[in-house]
Design an enzyme around this catalytic site. Structure first.
Site, short mmCIF file in Angstrom:
data_model
loop_
_atom_site.label_atom_id
_atom_site.label_comp_id
_atom_site.label_asym_id
_atom_site.label_seq_id
_atom_site.Cartn_x
_atom_site.Cartn_y
_atom_site.Cartn_z
N ASP A 33 0.83 -1.20 0.00
CA ASP A 33 0.00 0.00 0.00
C ASP A 33 0.87 1.26 0.00
O ASP A 33 1.93 1.29 0.62
CB ASP A 33 -0.91 0.00 1.23
N ASN A 81 -9.86 -2.42 -7.11
CA ASN A 81 -9.01 -1.54 -7.92
C ASN A 81 -9.57 -1.30 -9.32
O ASN A 81 -9.16 -0.36 -10.00
CB ASN A 81 -7.59 -2.10 -8.03
#
Length: 310
Positions: A33, A81
């Site tokens: 991340d 995503n």
């Protein structure tokens, strides 16, 4: 001068961490991340952050090899995503495609016997990326020294839901009895599952959540979790070793807990046996004739007291 001092300190700290570490986890899973936030903090666009993050992924492979880790899963692209803007997705798909071909042809991958596997709903990916996945898996399918799982179009809930529906269909059709629904039956229906349960999850970028990542293989194994602040492109070897230390601390804590429980169980059993022995002795005192009764009773009580003392 400041940079030199920083390097010297990090080097010394890294050596200290290595001395502290004992056994390593077999399977480490990483939520990479912070690529976009890293790019923004440096005045760059998201694709630049993803490129820097890809370099970190390559370094982590080396760190795993040095530390004895046997399997690594990288959370490269989640099902959520897909909601990102197309102008961000296209460069990201291009990068993943290039890296899969690059890894599949890299000498170190073949010298080290690295097997590359994709996990997730890969059928949702663009055809060019699916081709790259097939190429990487085919090129490394015979290796078993180290396993590199790339989580692409992956979502833990969707994976579990698919496995449950598959089991339900088999039960409804009569192909599977309800009594035969076991952990292994569910495990076999998970899409392109890892080879091992997860021992340690690492998440970079400061968020303290596991984001729907490998719930069956991590939560079911009660994996240790290490959250750290650096964005993925900034993730260092020291951060990695700290993660391994978190795993080892958890394992030592587990061992202490298991030992304490075992001791408590033995003590409980001993106390029960002592109580039973004294009950038997009391009954014998009442039932046996006086001649020799006291000797038998005394011996039972002596044995019970000796077990309690141990």
């Amino acid at each position: 001068m400041r940079e030199w001092l920083r390097r010297q300190f990090n080097g010394a700290y890294e050596r200290m961490l290595r001395r502290e570490l004992g056994s390593s986890p077999e399977h480490v899973a990483i939520i990479q991340d912070g690529n976009r936030r890293y790019a923004r903090s440096h005045g760059d666009d998201a694709p630049d952050g993803h490129k820097k993050g890809a370099k970190t992924s390559e370094r982590v492979l080396d760190w795993c090899d040095e530390s004895g880790v046997e399997e690594l899963t990288l959370y490269a692209f989640s099902t959520e995503n897909f909601d990102r803007p197309q102008e961000e997705l296209d460069p990201l798909f291009d990068l993943m495609e290039d890296k899969l071909y690059e890894f599949a042809d890299a000498d170190r991958v073949h010298e080290s016997g690295v097997r590359i596997c994709a996990i997730g709903e890969t059928e949702r990916l663009p055809p060019r990326l699916r081709d790259a996945v097939d190429y990487a898996e085919d090129r490394t399918s015979d290796y078993d020294n180290f396993r590199l799982n790339i989580a692409l179009a992956y979502g833990g809930r969707a994976e579990l839901l698919g496995a449950v529906r598959d089991v339900a269909r088999d039960v409804e059709s009569g192909a599977l009895s309800p009594d035969d629904v076991t952990v292994d039956e569910v495990d076999e229906r998970l899409c392109r599952q890892p080879a091992r349960d997860v021992d340690l999850i690492i998440r970079t970028g400061g968020d303290e959540r596991t984001s729907n990542f490998l719930p069956w293989h991590a939560n079911g194994n009660e994996a240790a979790v290490y959250f750290c602040a650096p964005y993925w492109p900034e993730f260092s070897k020291v951060d990695f070793l700290r993660g391994l230390r978190t795993y080892e601390s958890r394992e030592k804590s587990w061992q202490r807990t298991r030992t304490e429980r075992a001791v408590a169980l033995v003590r409980s059993a001993a106390e029960t046996e002592l109580a039973e022995a004294k009950t038997v002795a009391s009954r014998l005192r009442e039932k046996l004739p006086s001649a020799g009764a006291e000797e038998v009773v005394a011996e039972l009580e002596r044995q019970g007291d000796a077990e309690a003392a141990d």
